[in-house]
Write a protein that holds these residues in place. Structure first.
Motif, PDB file in Angstrom:
ATOM      1  N   ALA A  37       0.851  -1.199   0.000  1.00  0.00           N
ATOM      2  CA  ALA A  37       0.000   0.000   0.000  1.00  0.00           C
ATOM      3  C   ALA A  37       0.878   1.236   0.000  1.00  0.00           C
ATOM      4  N   ASP A  38       0.388   2.299  -0.638  1.00  0.00           N
ATOM      5  CA  ASP A  38       1.143   3.555  -0.686  1.00  0.00           C
ATOM      6  C   ASP A  38       0.250   4.649  -1.267  1.00  0.00           C
ATOM      7  N   LEU A  39       0.629   5.887  -0.974  1.00  0.00           N
ATOM      8  CA  LEU A  39       0.000   7.060  -1.587  1.00  0.00           C
ATOM      9  C   LEU A  39       0.268   7.112  -3.083  1.00  0.00           C
ATOM     10  N   GLY A  64      -3.563   4.840  -1.861  1.00  0.00           N
ATOM     11  CA  GLY A  64      -4.353   5.827  -1.131  1.00  0.00           C
ATOM     12  C   GLY A  64      -3.646   6.293   0.114  1.00  0.00           C
ATOM     13  N   ASP A  65      -4.274   7.259   0.793  1.00  0.00           N
ATOM     14  CA  ASP A  65      -3.690   7.863   1.989  1.00  0.00           C
ATOM     15  C   ASP A  65      -4.111   7.062   3.220  1.00  0.00           C
ATOM     16  N   LEU A  66      -3.142   6.366   3.811  1.00  0.00           N
ATOM     17  CA  LEU A  66      -3.429   5.474   4.947  1.00  0.00           C
ATOM     18  C   LEU A  66      -3.701   6.224   6.243  1.00  0.00           C
ATOM     19  N   ASN A  92       5.173   0.701   7.794  1.00  0.00           N
ATOM     20  CA  ASN A  92       6.386   1.420   7.357  1.00  0.00           C
ATOM     21  C   ASN A  92       6.085   2.810   6.815  1.00  0.00           C
ATOM     22  N   ALA A  93       4.869   3.042   6.305  1.00  0.00           N
ATOM     23  CA  ALA A  93       4.559   4.353   5.698  1.00  0.00           C
ATOM     24  C   ALA A  93       4.907   5.451   6.697  1.00  0.00           C
ATOM     25  N   GLY A  94       5.509   6.498   6.205  1.00  0.00           N
ATOM     26  CA  GLY A  94       5.898   7.598   7.088  1.00  0.00           C
ATOM     27  C   GLY A  94       6.922   8.459   6.396  1.00  0.00           C
ATOM     28  N   TRP A 118      -0.942   8.442  12.442  1.00  0.00           N
ATOM     29  CA  TRP A 118      -2.311   8.012  12.119  1.00  0.00           C
ATOM     30  C   TRP A 118      -2.308   6.798  11.192  1.00  0.00           C
ATOM     31  N   THR A 119      -1.337   6.723  10.285  1.00  0.00           N
ATOM     32  CA  THR A 119      -1.240   5.548   9.404  1.00  0.00           C
ATOM     33  C   THR A 119      -1.092   4.274  10.250  1.00  0.00           C
ATOM     34  N   VAL A 120      -0.269   4.361  11.281  1.00  0.00           N
ATOM     35  CA  VAL A 120       0.013   3.192  12.138  1.00  0.00           C
ATOM     36  C   VAL A 120      -1.209   2.860  13.000  1.00  0.00           C
ATOM     37  N   GLY A 143       9.875   2.831  13.611  1.00  0.00           N
ATOM     38  CA  GLY A 143      10.023   3.996  14.483  1.00  0.00           C
ATOM     39  C   GLY A 143      11.241   4.776  14.046  1.00  0.00           C
ATOM     40  N   ALA A 144      11.955   5.350  15.012  1.00  0.00           N
ATOM     41  CA  ALA A 144      13.164   6.105  14.660  1.00  0.00           C
ATOM     42  C   ALA A 144      14.100   6.175  15.854  1.00  0.00           C
ATOM     43  N   ASP A 145      15.380   5.954  15.576  1.00  0.00           N
ATOM     44  CA  ASP A 145      16.395   6.058  16.627  1.00  0.00           C
ATOM     45  C   ASP A 145      16.509   7.500  17.129  1.00  0.00           C
ATOM     46  N   ALA A 156       9.297  17.490  15.824  1.00  0.00           N
ATOM     47  CA  ALA A 156       7.934  17.124  15.417  1.00  0.00           C
ATOM     48  C   ALA A 156       7.887  15.662  14.949  1.00  0.00           C
ATOM     49  N   TYR A 157       8.888  15.289  14.173  1.00  0.00           N
ATOM     50  CA  TYR A 157       8.986  13.891  13.707  1.00  0.00           C
ATOM     51  C   TYR A 157       9.077  12.944  14.895  1.00  0.00           C
ATOM     52  N   ASN A 158       9.895  13.330  15.894  1.00  0.00           N
ATOM     53  CA  ASN A 158      10.050  12.485  17.080  1.00  0.00           C
ATOM     54  C   ASN A 158       8.763  12.398  17.885  1.00  0.00           C
ATOM     55  N   ALA A 160       5.822  12.245  16.576  1.00  0.00           N
ATOM     56  CA  ALA A 160       5.029  11.222  15.883  1.00  0.00           C
ATOM     57  C   ALA A 160       5.621   9.825  16.101  1.00  0.00           C
ATOM     58  N   LYS A 161       6.928   9.700  15.909  1.00  0.00           N
ATOM     59  CA  LYS A 161       7.565   8.380  16.064  1.00  0.00           C
ATOM     60  C   LYS A 161       7.572   7.935  17.527  1.00  0.00           C
ATOM     61  N   GLY A 162       7.689   8.908  18.451  1.00  0.00           N
ATOM     62  CA  GLY A 162       7.581   8.571  19.876  1.00  0.00           C
ATOM     63  C   GLY A 162       6.197   8.007  20.176  1.00  0.00           C
ATOM     64  N   PRO A 187      15.419   2.726  13.011  1.00  0.00           N
ATOM     65  CA  PRO A 187      16.688   2.947  12.318  1.00  0.00           C
ATOM     66  C   PRO A 187      17.280   4.334  12.596  1.00  0.00           C
ATOM     67  N   CYS A 188      18.587   4.429  12.415  1.00  0.00           N
ATOM     68  CA  CYS A 188      19.253   5.738  12.308  1.00  0.00           C
ATOM     69  C   CYS A 188      19.156   6.148  10.834  1.00  0.00           C
ATOM     70  N   ALA A 189      20.041   7.017  10.355  1.00  0.00           N
ATOM     71  CA  ALA A 189      20.026   7.372   8.929  1.00  0.00           C
ATOM     72  C   ALA A 189      20.220   6.106   8.091  1.00  0.00           C
ATOM     73  N   PRO A 193      17.457   5.959  -1.468  1.00  0.00           N
ATOM     74  CA  PRO A 193      17.747   6.832  -2.613  1.00  0.00           C
ATOM     75  C   PRO A 193      17.774   8.311  -2.221  1.00  0.00           C
ATOM     76  N   GLN A 194      16.920   8.683  -1.255  1.00  0.00           N
ATOM     77  CA  GLN A 194      16.885  10.073  -0.765  1.00  0.00           C
ATOM     78  C   GLN A 194      18.225  10.443  -0.092  1.00  0.00           C
ATOM     79  N   MET A 195      18.754   9.523   0.693  1.00  0.00           N
ATOM     80  CA  MET A 195      20.029   9.773   1.388  1.00  0.00           C
ATOM     81  C   MET A 195      21.177   9.838   0.377  1.00  0.00           C
TER      82      MET A 195
HETATM   83  N1  LIG Z   1      15.315   6.934   5.788  1.00  0.00           N
HETATM   84  C1  LIG Z   1      15.727   7.034   7.030  1.00  0.00           C
HETATM   85  O1  LIG Z   1      16.878   7.413   7.280  1.00  0.00           O
HETATM   86  C2  LIG Z   1      14.820   6.654   8.163  1.00  0.00           C
HETATM   87  C3  LIG Z   1      15.302   6.699   9.483  1.00  0.00           C
HETATM   88  C4  LIG Z   1      14.455   6.346  10.532  1.00  0.00           C
HETATM   89  C5  LIG Z   1      13.153   5.959  10.273  1.00  0.00           C
HETATM   90  N2  LIG Z   1      12.703   5.940   8.986  1.00  0.00           N
HETATM   91  C6  LIG Z   1      11.309   5.527   8.756  1.00  0.00           C
HETATM   92  O2  LIG Z   1      11.286   4.408   7.887  1.00  0.00           O
HETATM   93  C7  LIG Z   1      10.122   4.449   7.064  1.00  0.00           C
HETATM   94  C8  LIG Z   1      10.521   4.421   5.592  1.00  0.00           C
HETATM   95  O3  LIG Z   1      11.390   5.506   5.339  1.00  0.00           O
HETATM   96  P1  LIG Z   1      11.930   5.852   3.874  1.00  0.00           P
HETATM   97  O4  LIG Z   1      13.162   6.668   4.062  1.00  0.00           O
HETATM   98  O5  LIG Z   1      11.966   4.635   3.017  1.00  0.00           O
HETATM   99  O6  LIG Z   1      10.763   6.841   3.393  1.00  0.00           O
HETATM  100  P2  LIG Z   1      10.315   7.243   1.888  1.00  0.00           P
HETATM  101  O7  LIG Z   1       9.801   8.638   1.993  1.00  0.00           O
HETATM  102  O8  LIG Z   1      11.383   6.945   0.907  1.00  0.00           O
HETATM  103  O9  LIG Z   1       9.107   6.249   1.641  1.00  0.00           O
HETATM  104  C9  LIG Z   1       7.951   6.289   2.431  1.00  0.00           C
HETATM  105  C10 LIG Z   1       6.794   5.786   1.608  1.00  0.00           C
HETATM  106  O10 LIG Z   1       5.613   5.908   2.437  1.00  0.00           O
HETATM  107  C11 LIG Z   1       4.585   6.467   1.644  1.00  0.00           C
HETATM  108  N3  LIG Z   1       3.643   7.196   2.500  1.00  0.00           N
HETATM  109  C12 LIG Z   1       3.921   8.287   3.268  1.00  0.00           C
HETATM  110  N4  LIG Z   1       2.793   8.716   3.866  1.00  0.00           N
HETATM  111  C13 LIG Z   1       1.796   7.882   3.469  1.00  0.00           C
HETATM  112  C14 LIG Z   1       0.401   7.820   3.733  1.00  0.00           C
HETATM  113  N5  LIG Z   1      -0.199   8.720   4.510  1.00  0.00           N
HETATM  114  N6  LIG Z   1      -0.325   6.838   3.156  1.00  0.00           N
HETATM  115  C15 LIG Z   1       0.275   5.938   2.337  1.00  0.00           C
HETATM  116  N7  LIG Z   1       1.592   5.947   2.048  1.00  0.00           N
HETATM  117  C16 LIG Z   1       2.344   6.910   2.600  1.00  0.00           C
HETATM  118  C17 LIG Z   1       5.281   7.397   0.661  1.00  0.00           C
HETATM  119  O11 LIG Z   1       4.489   7.670  -0.478  1.00  0.00           O
HETATM  120  C18 LIG Z   1       6.565   6.623   0.343  1.00  0.00           C
HETATM  121  O12 LIG Z   1       6.423   5.791  -0.780  1.00  0.00           O
HETATM  122  C19 LIG Z   1       9.374   5.725   7.451  1.00  0.00           C
HETATM  123  O13 LIG Z   1       8.396   5.423   8.425  1.00  0.00           O
HETATM  124  C20 LIG Z   1      10.470   6.592   8.046  1.00  0.00           C
HETATM  125  O14 LIG Z   1       9.968   7.566   8.925  1.00  0.00           O
HETATM  126  C21 LIG Z   1      13.502   6.276   7.942  1.00  0.00           C
END
Ligand SMILES: NC(=O)c1ccc[n+]([C@@H]2O[C@H](COP(=O)([O-])OP(=O)(O)OC[C@H]3O[C@@H](n4cnc5c(N)ncnc54)[C@H](O)[C@@H]3O)[C@@H](O)[C@H]2O)c1
Length: 253
Positions: A37-39, A64-66, A92-94, A118-120, A143-145, A156-158, A160-162, A187-189, A193-195
């Motif tokens: 599932a994904d947006l 869709g938006d979870l 995992n969405a976030g 809210w997704t979770v 979650g998040a380290d 703000a992120y913390n 939500a993840k907290g 996870p930490c960083a 692909p974004q990183m």
């Molecule tokens: N990348 C990191 O360094 C890192 C570190 C700690 C935690 N995380 C967590 O790990 C998870 C994955 O991270 P990532 O870096 O792969 O993120 P990403 O942004 O690359 O991918 C997240 C995916 O979730 C989808 N998504 C977001 N909101 C949504 C919603 N409301 N409904 C449906 N889909 C939704 C997005 O469209 C995207 O495809 C996230 O929860 C993120 O917070 C990531």
């Protein structure tokens, strides 16, 4: 010999790309049938086709938006409709909107909580009754380290993840006697692909993120997926209510 997740049905949210796609690939390799599932409808289609062709997985998908209750309900119901049961939910969405707290707008604050909490809440809320009826279930949240080390610009992120970390312990206690385990991988960083893009466009920022990691590098997506795979398996039967960091030592204990 049967694979570890043979006959298991898993929902993986946010699976169009990044860590979510790596988790879906890992669970497919472990033998699970998948609902992804994904947006991002286009990304989801590509991910489904990749999972089918590369791993021979059976895949259903829901775009869709979870954070919307009805979309979460539809996604969770799809597991039963397509494959007859639901064993694993990977929330995992976030994703962060990483900036100083004082620079957030009402919209970015709301989106941060919607996307990460809210997704979770909604997906878990719809999954639990199905898992309870089966007397078996595995919920694994991302979650998040940064909740533990209070990383800069992450307030703000913390928050939500907290919330996700807190939901983990409370749900784990509530459903411990129902055969359902609930854990969070923090996870930490991560080398998403974004990183990789940040490392190219702003090497100083990438180096700042890595500077807090004793191993001196971000996690690979597969290293995060590996922990999810363990917690999602029957083998992790006595592990519940845990927030397990995959962090190269950036927080310890
Ligand atoms: N990348 C990191 O360094 C890192 C570190 C700690 C935690 N995380 C967590 O790990 C998870 C994955 O991270 P990532 O870096 O792969 O993120 P990403 O942004 O690359 O991918 C997240 C995916 O979730 C989808 N998504 C977001 N909101 C949504 C919603 N409301 N409904 C449906 N889909 C939704 C997005 O469209 C995207 O495809 C996230 O929860 C993120 O917070 C990531």
């Amino acid at each position: 010999m049967n694979k570890k997740l043979h006959d298991n049905v898993a929902v993986v949210t946010g699976a169009a790309k990044g860590i979510g796609l790596a988790i879906a690939e890992r669970l497919a390799r472990d033998g699970a049938k998948l609902v992804i599932a994904d947006l991002d409808a286009g990304g989801l289609k590509e991910a489904a086709s990749r999972l089918k062709t590369e791993y021979g997985a059976e895949v259903a998908s829901c775009a869709g938006d979870l954070a919307e209750q009805s979309i979460a309900e539809k996604t969770i119901n799809l597991a039963g409709e397509a494959f007859g049961r639901l064993d694993i939910l990977v929330n995992n969405a976030g994703g962060g909107i990483i900036k100083p707290f004082s620079e957030h707008s009402p919209e970015t604050l709301r989106t941060t909580i919607d996307r990460n909490l809210w997704t979770v809440l909604w997906c878990s809320w719809y999954a639990v009754p199905k898992m309870r009826a089966q007397r078996y279930g595995r919920i694994v949240n991302l979650g998040a380290d940064s909740v533990r080390n209070g990383l800069w610009d992450h307030a703000a992120y913390n928050a939500a993840k907290g919330g996700v970390h807190g939901l983990t312990t409370g749900m784990a206690r509530e459903f411990a006697a129902d055969g359902i385990t609930i854990n969070t991988v923090a996870p930490c960083a991560v080398n998403t692909p974004q990183m990789v893009a940040i490392t190219k466009s702003d090497p100083a920022l990438a180096a700042k993120f890595v500077s807090v990691i004793p191993m001196g590098r971000p996690a690979e997506m597969e290293e995060v997926a590996s922990m999810v795979s363990y917690l999602a398996s029957a083998e992790a039967s006595f592990v519940t209510g845990q927030v397990i960091s995959v962090n190269g030592g950036s927080t310890m204990l």
